[in-house]
Motif scaffolding. Structure first.
Motif, PDB file in Angstrom:
ATOM      1  N   GLY A   1      -4.884 -12.605   2.591  1.00  0.00           N
ATOM      2  CA  GLY A   1      -3.683 -12.893   3.365  1.00  0.00           C
ATOM      3  C   GLY A   1      -3.411 -14.377   3.346  1.00  0.00           C
ATOM      4  N   PRO A   2      -2.228 -14.769   3.690  1.00  0.00           N
ATOM      5  CA  PRO A   2      -1.097 -13.914   4.044  1.00  0.00           C
ATOM      6  C   PRO A   2      -0.583 -13.146   2.827  1.00  0.00           C
ATOM      7  N   ILE A   3       0.109 -12.047   3.114  1.00  0.00           N
ATOM      8  CA  ILE A   3       0.615 -11.187   2.048  1.00  0.00           C
ATOM      9  C   ILE A   3       2.086 -10.849   2.296  1.00  0.00           C
ATOM     10  N   VAL A   4       2.734 -10.413   1.228  1.00  0.00           N
ATOM     11  CA  VAL A   4       4.114  -9.926   1.307  1.00  0.00           C
ATOM     12  C   VAL A   4       4.111  -8.483   0.836  1.00  0.00           C
TER      13      VAL A   4
ATOM     14  N   ALA B   1       8.431  -7.793   3.810  1.00  0.00           N
ATOM     15  CA  ALA B   1       7.735  -8.066   5.066  1.00  0.00           C
ATOM     16  C   ALA B   1       6.535  -8.968   4.811  1.00  0.00           C
ATOM     17  N   VAL B   2       6.353  -9.944   5.675  1.00  0.00           N
ATOM     18  CA  VAL B   2       5.217 -10.859   5.588  1.00  0.00           C
ATOM     19  C   VAL B   2       4.219 -10.484   6.682  1.00  0.00           C
ATOM     20  N   TRP B   3       2.956 -10.408   6.273  1.00  0.00           N
ATOM     21  CA  TRP B   3       1.866 -10.084   7.191  1.00  0.00           C
ATOM     22  C   TRP B   3       0.765 -11.120   7.044  1.00  0.00           C
ATOM     23  N   GLU B   4      -0.005 -11.321   8.091  1.00  0.00           N
ATOM     24  CA  GLU B   4      -1.119 -12.269   8.047  1.00  0.00           C
ATOM     25  C   GLU B   4      -2.209 -11.817   7.094  1.00  0.00           C
ATOM     26  N   SER B   5      -2.374 -10.490   6.930  1.00  0.00           N
ATOM     27  CA  SER B   5      -3.449  -9.981   6.080  1.00  0.00           C
ATOM     28  C   SER B   5      -3.173  -8.538   5.669  1.00  0.00           C
ATOM     29  N   THR B   6      -3.861  -8.100   4.617  1.00  0.00           N
ATOM     30  CA  THR B   6      -3.765  -6.692   4.221  1.00  0.00           C
ATOM     31  C   THR B   6      -4.358  -5.806   5.311  1.00  0.00           C
ATOM     32  N   GLU B   7      -5.404  -6.282   5.964  1.00  0.00           N
ATOM     33  CA  GLU B   7      -6.036  -5.494   7.019  1.00  0.00           C
ATOM     34  C   GLU B   7      -5.048  -5.212   8.155  1.00  0.00           C
ATOM     35  N   ALA B   8      -4.273  -6.221   8.557  1.00  0.00           N
ATOM     36  CA  ALA B   8      -3.287  -6.025   9.624  1.00  0.00           C
ATOM     37  C   ALA B   8      -2.223  -5.020   9.202  1.00  0.00           C
ATOM     38  N   LEU B   9      -1.731  -5.139   7.978  1.00  0.00           N
ATOM     39  CA  LEU B   9      -0.731  -4.202   7.479  1.00  0.00           C
ATOM     40  C   LEU B   9      -1.298  -2.787   7.399  1.00  0.00           C
ATOM     41  N   ALA B  10      -2.494  -2.642   6.853  1.00  0.00           N
ATOM     42  CA  ALA B  10      -3.105  -1.320   6.715  1.00  0.00           C
ATOM     43  C   ALA B  10      -3.326  -0.666   8.077  1.00  0.00           C
ATOM     44  N   THR B  11      -3.734  -1.443   9.063  1.00  0.00           N
ATOM     45  CA  THR B  11      -3.946  -0.911  10.407  1.00  0.00           C
ATOM     46  C   THR B  11      -2.627  -0.427  11.002  1.00  0.00           C
TER      47      THR B  11
ATOM     48  N   ASP C   1      14.141  13.318  -0.070  1.00  0.00           N
ATOM     49  CA  ASP C   1      14.804  12.782  -1.262  1.00  0.00           C
ATOM     50  C   ASP C   1      14.863  11.252  -1.280  1.00  0.00           C
ATOM     51  N   VAL C   2      14.213  10.607  -0.308  1.00  0.00           N
ATOM     52  CA  VAL C   2      14.050   9.153  -0.328  1.00  0.00           C
ATOM     53  C   VAL C   2      12.750   8.855  -1.069  1.00  0.00           C
ATOM     54  N   VAL C   3      12.776   7.863  -1.958  1.00  0.00           N
ATOM     55  CA  VAL C   3      11.573   7.472  -2.696  1.00  0.00           C
ATOM     56  C   VAL C   3      11.253   6.025  -2.338  1.00  0.00           C
ATOM     57  N   SER C   4       9.999   5.777  -2.023  1.00  0.00           N
ATOM     58  CA  SER C   4       9.527   4.456  -1.608  1.00  0.00           C
ATOM     59  C   SER C   4       8.584   3.893  -2.667  1.00  0.00           C
ATOM     60  N   TYR C   5       8.801   2.634  -3.047  1.00  0.00           N
ATOM     61  CA  TYR C   5       7.983   1.949  -4.056  1.00  0.00           C
ATOM     62  C   TYR C   5       7.360   0.689  -3.420  1.00  0.00           C
ATOM     63  N   PRO C   6       6.295   0.835  -2.612  1.00  0.00           N
ATOM     64  CA  PRO C   6       5.701  -0.325  -1.954  1.00  0.00           C
ATOM     65  C   PRO C   6       4.666  -1.032  -2.835  1.00  0.00           C
ATOM     66  N   HIS C   7       4.586  -2.336  -2.690  1.00  0.00           N
ATOM     67  CA  HIS C   7       3.555  -3.103  -3.385  1.00  0.00           C
ATOM     68  C   HIS C   7       3.279  -4.371  -2.591  1.00  0.00           C
ATOM     69  N   ILE C   8       2.021  -4.795  -2.565  1.00  0.00           N
ATOM     70  CA  ILE C   8       1.597  -5.992  -1.834  1.00  0.00           C
ATOM     71  C   ILE C   8       1.435  -7.142  -2.813  1.00  0.00           C
ATOM     72  N   PHE C   9       1.937  -8.303  -2.407  1.00  0.00           N
ATOM     73  CA  PHE C   9       1.873  -9.504  -3.235  1.00  0.00           C
ATOM     74  C   PHE C   9       1.288 -10.675  -2.432  1.00  0.00           C
ATOM     75  N   GLU C  10       0.707 -11.606  -3.167  1.00  0.00           N
ATOM     76  CA  GLU C  10       0.284 -12.898  -2.621  1.00  0.00           C
ATOM     77  C   GLU C  10       1.121 -13.983  -3.276  1.00  0.00           C
ATOM     78  N   GLN C  11       1.379 -15.030  -2.542  1.00  0.00           N
ATOM     79  CA  GLN C  11       2.107 -16.158  -3.110  1.00  0.00           C
ATOM     80  C   GLN C  11       1.192 -16.940  -4.071  1.00  0.00           C
ATOM     81  N   ILE C  12       1.761 -17.377  -5.166  1.00  0.00           N
ATOM     82  CA  ILE C  12       1.027 -18.223  -6.100  1.00  0.00           C
ATOM     83  C   ILE C  12       1.816 -19.509  -6.335  1.00  0.00           C
ATOM     84  N   ASP C  13       1.135 -20.533  -6.734  1.00  0.00           N
ATOM     85  CA  ASP C  13       1.781 -21.799  -7.035  1.00  0.00           C
ATOM     86  C   ASP C  13       2.335 -21.751  -8.454  1.00  0.00           C
ATOM     87  N   VAL C  14       3.551 -22.259  -8.624  1.00  0.00           N
ATOM     88  CA  VAL C  14       4.157 -22.332  -9.966  1.00  0.00           C
ATOM     89  C   VAL C  14       4.656 -23.726 -10.234  1.00  0.00           C
TER      90      VAL C  14
END
Length: 116
Positions: A22-25, A76-86, A103-116
Motif C-alpha cells: 500500500g497505498p494501492i489503487v 479508488a485509493v486505499w491505504e493497503s490491500t489488506e484494508a480493501l480486502a477486509t 448482465d453487469v460485468v466488473s473488471y477489477p484490478h489493484i495497482f501501485e504507483q510507480i515512478d516514471v
C-alpha cells in the motif's frame, strides 16, 4: 450478481488481495447495459458510502466512457490491500454486491504507483 472478470488472468483480484502492500489503487471497469445505468449508479452510491466509512479508505471517483459508451470506471485509493480486502469481504458489502444485475460485468484490478 455482477460477473467478476480478471483483466490479468495470471493475477486475478483475489490473488492480489494476498499481496500486503500500500497505498494501492483499485481500478474497476464495469460494463453496464444502458437500460441499467441509473439503477447501477444508485446501487454504486450505496456501496461507495459503505466503503468510505471503512478503515483504510482514502478516496474514490467514478468515470463514464465517452461517445455513448456502456463503460463506467471506479478509481479508488486505499491505504493497503489488506484494508480493501477486509472491506470487500464484509458481509454487508457482499449483500449489496449481490444486488447488482447479472448482465453487469466488473473488471477489477489493484495497482501501485510507480515512478516514471
Amino acid at each position: 450478481m455482477a460477473k467478476l472478470q480478471s483483466l490479468d488472468p495470471i493475477t486475478p483480484l483475489f490473488a492480489q488481495f494476498q499481496e500486503r502492500t500500500g497505498p494501492i489503487v483499485l481500478a474497476n471497469t464495469f460494463f453496464v447495459p444502458k437500460e441499467r445505468t441509473e439503477a447501477f449508479l444508485a446501487l454504486f452510491r450505496r456501496q461507495a458510502e459503505f466503503m468510505k466509512a471503512q478503515p483504510g479508505f482514502v478516496s474514490l471517483q467514478m468515470h463514464q466512457g465517452t461517445a455513448d459508451s456502456q463503460l463506467l470506471m471506479n478509481v479508488a485509493v486505499w491505504e493497503s490491500t489488506e484494508a480493501l480486502a477486509t472491506a470487500f469481504g464484509n458481509p454487508e458489502f457482499q449483500r449489496m454486491a449481490a444486488e447488482s444485475p447479472d448482465d453487469v460485468v466488473s473488471y477489477p484490478h489493484i495497482f501501485e504507483q510507480i515512478d516514471v
